[in-house]
Scaffold this active site. Structure first.
Site, PDB file in Angstrom:
ATOM      1  N   TRP A   1       0.824  -1.217   0.000  1.00  0.00           N
ATOM      2  CA  TRP A   1       0.000   0.000   0.000  1.00  0.00           C
ATOM      3  C   TRP A   1       0.855   1.264   0.000  1.00  0.00           C
ATOM      4  O   TRP A   1       0.547   2.215  -0.724  1.00  0.00           O
ATOM      5  CB  TRP A   1      -0.968  -0.027   1.181  1.00  0.00           C
TER       6      TRP A   1
ATOM      7  N   ASP B   1      -1.347   6.662   6.694  1.00  0.00           N
ATOM      8  CA  ASP B   1      -2.458   5.821   6.263  1.00  0.00           C
ATOM      9  C   ASP B   1      -2.748   4.848   7.402  1.00  0.00           C
ATOM     10  O   ASP B   1      -1.953   3.960   7.695  1.00  0.00           O
ATOM     11  CB  ASP B   1      -2.070   5.066   4.986  1.00  0.00           C
TER      12      ASP B   1
ATOM     13  N   LYS C   1     -12.547  -1.639   7.177  1.00  0.00           N
ATOM     14  CA  LYS C   1     -11.820  -2.616   7.983  1.00  0.00           C
ATOM     15  C   LYS C   1     -12.183  -2.497   9.460  1.00  0.00           C
ATOM     16  O   LYS C   1     -12.573  -3.470  10.083  1.00  0.00           O
ATOM     17  CB  LYS C   1     -10.316  -2.450   7.774  1.00  0.00           C
TER      18      LYS C   1
END
Length: 372
Positions: free
Chosen positions: A108, A178, A202
């Site tokens: 990511w 993030d 999530k």
């Protein structure tokens, strides 16, 4: 059909109490409106109350300082891979060729760096390269004094690599984090951070909503060609209602935040997450290399625990059998990401200790049935 245990990486399990309340209110929000939130105008007072209450709950539970704005956005975390450099590139001290520092510790953060290269010069202060097994923090990082910001992913969902604490940054260079896969799983220190963002699918509800927490002084200097939908300034001026937002996703996040508050907040969740992850890692480490997690221990994730079955590299036929029998036992979402294979157990906030124990019991049974 028996109970299903969802260990998927995202969209992930939502707390049962949240789902039950959403079901109860599905046709008649709050028992008074006569309509579902799905049908509700985003300009209505009822939805305005949901937005303001969601922001307040997030500020309270995450202890967000008063000089940060909470923006409810579109585009997922991936949208912010472009939104961040577009909104922050002006803060680079190199106005002719803006730069930003990126710590690449997994897929990511690597994807974020690649996207940012379209809008400024990316300098990688750390590049772990595949298979991404850690995130050493220290003086080996060559930070750019002209950088607009230092970007890191606090928890790499695919590889199970988590920062134990935020990296250090140079004076006046904000951190960008993030936190999509570990938001509200533990206490978060906003010191030195300029932007903290996450997708909600999530730990905070359903897919479709992205939350960006932005320090006020970083709003308003976006590049002129920044799409309005990615502009922190436009979203701030319009109270995140520049256009129709992901209304139902915001509503579900509101319910999840109420659930977090009611069970004891982040402090309680941090304790539970430490216990769950310890149980799983002890099972792996005490298996005599039947189960193997390759991540450096100081950087093991509490949220996403990847492992191989049968050897350090894994045995495909054994892992396929593990997944098949786990599914038959009601445990889903355990297949590792397609880029790395193996097994991955995601034990987000909504996954209970009992469910984690169920997985551990299955792992021990599976090992015993394959012992020599």
């Amino acid at each position: 059909m028996g109970k299903t245990f969802n260990f998927g990486a995202g969209p992930a399990k939502i707390p049962e109490a949240v789902m039950e309340k959403a079901q109860k209110e599905f046709l008649n929000y709050n028992g008074t409106t006569g309509i579902s939130v799905l049908e509700m105008s985003h300009r209505s007072s009822d939805f305005g109350n949901i937005v303001s209450s969601t922001k307040k709950l997030l500020r309270d539970e995450m202890q967000i300082p008063g000089n940060y704005e909470i923006l409810l956005l579109h585009g997922g975390g991936t949208g912010q891979f472009a939104g961040i450099p577009l909104n922050l590139r002006a803060f680079s001290k190199n106005s002719e060729s803006p730069t930003a520092d990126y710590a690449v510790t997994g897929s990511w953060s690597n994807g974020a760096a690649k996207e940012a290269e379209k809008y400024l010069t990316v300098k990688k202060v750390f590049d772990a390269k595949a298979p991404f097994l850690g995130a050493p923090i220290g003086n080996t990082w060559k930070r750019d004094p002209d950088a607009a910001y230092l970007y890191y992913c606090s928890n790499e969902t695919i590889h199970g690599v988590e920062f134990p604490h935020a990296p250090e940054t140079l004076p006046d260079i904000p951190l960008v984090a993030d936190v999509s896969s570990n938001v509200l799983s533990r206490n978060f220190d906003f010191t030195n951070h300029g932007v903290v963002f996450c997708g909600t699918q999530k730990n905070l509800g359903a897919a479709g909503l992205t939350i960006a927490i932005v320090r006020e002084d970083l709003i308003g200097k976006h590049h002129p060609f920044t799409p309005a939908i990615l502009s922190y300034d436009e979203m701030h001026k319009n109270n995140s209602l520049f256009n129709t937002p992901s209304t139902y996703s915001i509503y579900l996040t509101h319910l999840v935040l109420e659930w977090i508050r009611d069970i004891g907040g982040v402090k309680k969740l941090e304790e539970l997450n430490a216990q769950k992850s310890q149980l799983l890692y002890e099972t792996i480490d005490n298996s005599g290399n039947f189960f193997v997690n390759n991540v450096q221990k100081d950087f093991r994730s509490r949220m996403n625990i990847p492992f191989h079955v049968g050897s350090v590299e894994g045995k495909p036929e054994l892992e396929a059998e593990f997944l098949k029998k786990a599914t038959a036992a009601g445990m889903i979402g355990l297949k590792g990401h397609r880029s790395v294979g193996g097994i991955r157990a995601s034990i987000y906030n909504s996954v209970t200790m009992e469910e984690t124990q169920k997985l551990v019991d299955f792992m021990k049974f599976f090992q015993s049935s394959h012992s020599d």
